[in-house]
Design an enzyme around this catalytic site. Structure first.
Site, PDB file in Angstrom:
ATOM      1  N   GLY A 194       2.138  18.094  32.805  1.00 42.53           N
ATOM      2  CA  GLY A 194       1.989  19.437  32.242  1.00 42.53           C
ATOM      3  C   GLY A 194       0.679  19.553  31.483  1.00 42.53           C
TER       4      GLY A 194
ATOM      5  CB  CYS B  53       8.500  14.577  17.121  1.00 45.11           C
ATOM      6  SG  CYS B  53       9.736  15.288  16.051  1.00 45.11           S
TER       7      CYS B  53
ATOM      8  NE  ARG C 121       6.688  22.475  13.795  1.00 45.79           N
ATOM      9  CZ  ARG C 121       7.705  21.926  13.126  1.00 45.79           C
ATOM     10  NH1 ARG C 121       7.487  21.224  12.025  1.00 45.79           N
ATOM     11  NH2 ARG C 121       8.947  22.064  13.569  1.00 45.79           N
TER      12      ARG C 121
HETATM   13  C1  UDX Z   1      10.902  14.669  20.712  1.00 47.11           C
HETATM   14  C2  UDX Z   1      11.793  13.506  21.134  1.00 47.11           C
HETATM   15  O1  UDX Z   1      12.229  13.720  22.497  1.00 47.11           O
HETATM   16  C3  UDX Z   1      13.015  13.419  20.234  1.00 47.11           C
HETATM   17  O2  UDX Z   1      13.799  12.293  20.574  1.00 47.11           O
HETATM   18  C4  UDX Z   1      12.531  13.281  18.777  1.00 47.11           C
HETATM   19  O3  UDX Z   1      13.638  13.205  17.897  1.00 47.11           O
HETATM   20  C5  UDX Z   1      11.664  14.464  18.417  1.00 47.11           C
HETATM   21  O4  UDX Z   1      10.539  14.551  19.320  1.00 47.11           O
HETATM   22  P1  UDX Z   1      10.757  17.260  20.999  1.00 47.11           P
HETATM   23  O5  UDX Z   1       9.359  17.059  20.509  1.00 47.11           O
HETATM   24  O6  UDX Z   1      11.600  18.293  20.350  1.00 47.11           O
HETATM   25  O7  UDX Z   1      11.602  15.860  20.902  1.00 47.11           O
HETATM   26  O8  UDX Z   1      10.679  17.680  22.538  1.00 47.11           O
HETATM   27  P2  UDX Z   1      10.589  16.868  23.901  1.00 47.11           P
HETATM   28  O9  UDX Z   1      11.571  17.491  24.811  1.00 47.11           O
HETATM   29  O10 UDX Z   1      10.649  15.418  23.683  1.00 47.11           O
HETATM   30  O11 UDX Z   1       9.101  17.263  24.444  1.00 47.11           O
HETATM   31  C6  UDX Z   1       8.000  16.852  23.698  1.00 47.11           C
HETATM   32  C7  UDX Z   1       6.747  17.331  24.434  1.00 47.11           C
HETATM   33  O12 UDX Z   1       6.588  16.612  25.659  1.00 47.11           O
HETATM   34  C8  UDX Z   1       6.766  18.813  24.810  1.00 47.11           C
HETATM   35  O13 UDX Z   1       5.471  19.354  24.607  1.00 47.11           O
HETATM   36  C9  UDX Z   1       7.097  18.795  26.293  1.00 47.11           C
HETATM   37  O14 UDX Z   1       6.570  19.923  26.982  1.00 47.11           O
HETATM   38  C10 UDX Z   1       6.397  17.522  26.728  1.00 47.11           C
HETATM   39  N1  UDX Z   1       6.973  16.933  27.927  1.00 47.11           N
HETATM   40  C11 UDX Z   1       8.247  16.460  27.897  1.00 47.11           C
HETATM   41  C12 UDX Z   1       6.179  16.838  29.078  1.00 47.11           C
HETATM   42  O15 UDX Z   1       5.041  17.271  29.109  1.00 47.11           O
HETATM   43  N2  UDX Z   1       6.712  16.248  30.190  1.00 47.11           N
HETATM   44  C13 UDX Z   1       7.993  15.757  30.203  1.00 47.11           C
HETATM   45  O16 UDX Z   1       8.422  15.257  31.255  1.00 47.11           O
HETATM   46  C14 UDX Z   1       8.782  15.883  29.027  1.00 47.11           C
END
Ligand code: UDX
Length: 437
Positions: free
Chosen positions: A257, A264, A332
């Site tokens: 992406g 986080c 964020r």
């Molecule tokens: C993350 C962790 O998954 C979670 O365990 C922790 O407690 C907090 O941080 P979060 O940041 O809410 O959770 O979202 P997450 O679904 O993990 O996605 C994080 C980022 O990675 C997003 O920008 C998402 O778009 C990106 N992402 C996720 C990708 O680009 N590709 C993927 O396959 C998965």
């Protein structure tokens, strides 16, 4: 049944507090922000989190869950206190522990009986010792307590599900009494045999960072493979699918992406690198993932400009998606910020829409022209860019889109639109590792 205090009512504190009350305990979610507590007492949930409103309502109605701005009293009345306040990024990537240590001092001052102090917030390794030291000092070593590290793994947009049905529970403690009390807190999860890892405090603190940093590495790795697919004409979806079938890799978090955002991954990866340096070691792989992520966000800007022959001045660009991912209103570190910033700085007209995050993005770009539907947003646009994988963007009718736009240029940063349809409708398009040669 235990009396539980959860200090901090952000998405971690609120979800954890409501979840623990759902386990049958008597929970007070406390916060120094009186305004926030007033809204919660009026049944208003200040964050966008699917399922949270029902979880809170159910437990407030059962009188297991309440809200208070009297942090001191919440501490006094509790058997177990969860610290769930924010740990934002501080100097050179290290975590800012101000709020956590303030709560530790409040606990020390109001320690009126034996309690378990449990940190949910993501804190650097060694913070447990700091918190214990502060509690001992402020309570004049009068009373006994045990400290526990119980990191959360809640994803925004699925935090309720992640709390009630976790893959595992991590408990870091230093004696059996503390482990037993935490076993009681999470009794329903123990009963349904959720894996529980009982370990030392420092190990528990590291597990959280190691997990988040690994997921970040996985994402940056896949983004770079996608960039290679761009150059060789391979299809990254097929690469990702074939890789994910290998049980050692797993299909999750292999979706390329625009780069990862959120509260986080960006913060935790920098904090872990900063911690490693403090302990005299290097995390070169994590550092590379951080760099690759910044470059990925910049690459999306270059792709967008390239679709418009690097001349965006005076052009109208429709940005679909502002949140850092779908199912949240959080912007964020969202890659959309980089896109909007670059467009504004190069004289483009930006039209933006996100089903949940319009207001939050307007806090960063107060003159941002936001709309309430993708149709209004794309009207007369010279180019459309999809930044967030909301389902309503997956369902866009491309023939309708073609009619609405001024020019059929489109960048799909989430690879959610069908390439054959884009080609059939005559779009000049780009994406992340799937462009047909
Ligand atoms: C993350 C962790 O998954 C979670 O365990 C922790 O407690 C907090 O941080 P979060 O940041 O809410 O959770 O979202 P997450 O679904 O993990 O996605 C994080 C980022 O990675 C997003 O920008 C998402 O778009 C990106 N992402 C996720 C990708 O680009 N590709 C993927 O396959 C998965």
């Amino acid at each position: 049944m235990k009396n539980i205090a959860v200090i901090g009512t952000g998405y971690v504190g609120l979800v954890s507090g409501a979840g623990i009350s759902d386990f049958g305990h008597n929970v007070v979610c406390a916060d120094i922000d009186k305004n926030k507590i007033k809204h919660l007492q009026n049944g208003e949930i200040p964050i966008y989190e699917p399922g949270l409103q029902e979880l809170v309502n159910r437990n407030v109605q059962s009188a297991r869950l309440s809200f208070s701005s009297d942090v001191n009293k919440s501490i006094e009345d509790a058997d177990v206190i969860f610290i769930a306040v924010g740990t934002p990024e501080g100097e050179n990537g290290a975590s800012d522990l101000t709020a956590v240590l303030d709560v530790a001092r409040a606990i020390g001052k109001n320690l009126n009986s034996y309690k378990v102090i449990c940190t949910k917030s993501t804190v650097p390794i060694g913070t447990g010792a700091k918190i214990s030291k502060i509690i001992n000092e402020t309570s004049n070593n009068l009373l006994e307590f045990d400290y526990v590290s119980n990191p959360e793994f809640l994803r925004e947009g699925s935090a309720v599900k992640d709390f009630l049905w976790p893959d595992r529970v991590i408990i870091g403690a230093s004696n059996v009494r503390a482990f037993d009390i935490m076993k009681n807190v999470y009794r329903p999860l123990y009963i349904n045999e959720t894996p529980v890892i009982e370990t030392t405090i420092e190990t528990a603190e590291l597990i959280k960072y190691a997990s988040n940093a690994f997921l970040s590495v996985k994402i940056s790795y896949m983004n770079e493979i996608a960039n290679m697919c761009d150059e060789i004409g391979a299809d990254v979806h097929v690469v990702s699918k074939a890789m994910g079938i290998d049980g050692r890799i797993s299909p999750k978090f292999l979706h390329p992406g625009p780069g990862f955002g959120g509260s986080c991954f960006p913060k935790d990866t920098k904090a872990l690198v900063s911690m490693a340096e403090k302990y005299g070691t290097n995390l070169n792989v994590v550092e590379s993932a951080i760099t690759a992520n910044q470059l990925q966000k910049e690459r999306m800007v270059k792709k967008l400009f390239k679709l418009l022959n690097n001349d965006v001045k005076g052009k109208t660009i429709a940005v679909l998606g502002l949140a850092f991912k779908a199912q949240t209103d959080d912007v964020r570190e969202s890659p959309s910020i980089n896109i909007i910033d670059a467009l504004i700085n190069n004289g483009a007209n930006v039209k933006a829409f996100d089903p949940a995050a319009n207001d939050n993005m307007k806090k960063l770009f107060e003159d941002l022209d936001t709309y309430m539907s993708w149709e209004e947003t794309v009207k007369d646009a010279d180019c459309v860019v999809i930044m967030t994988e909301w389902n309503e963007f997956r369902g866009i009718d491309l023939s309708k889109l073609k009619e609405l736009v001024k020019h059929p240029n489109l960048l799909d940063c989430r690879n959610i639109l069908k390439i054959d349809d884009l080609e059939k409708q005559g779009f000049n398009y780009d994406n992340v590792g799937r462009k047909k040669r």
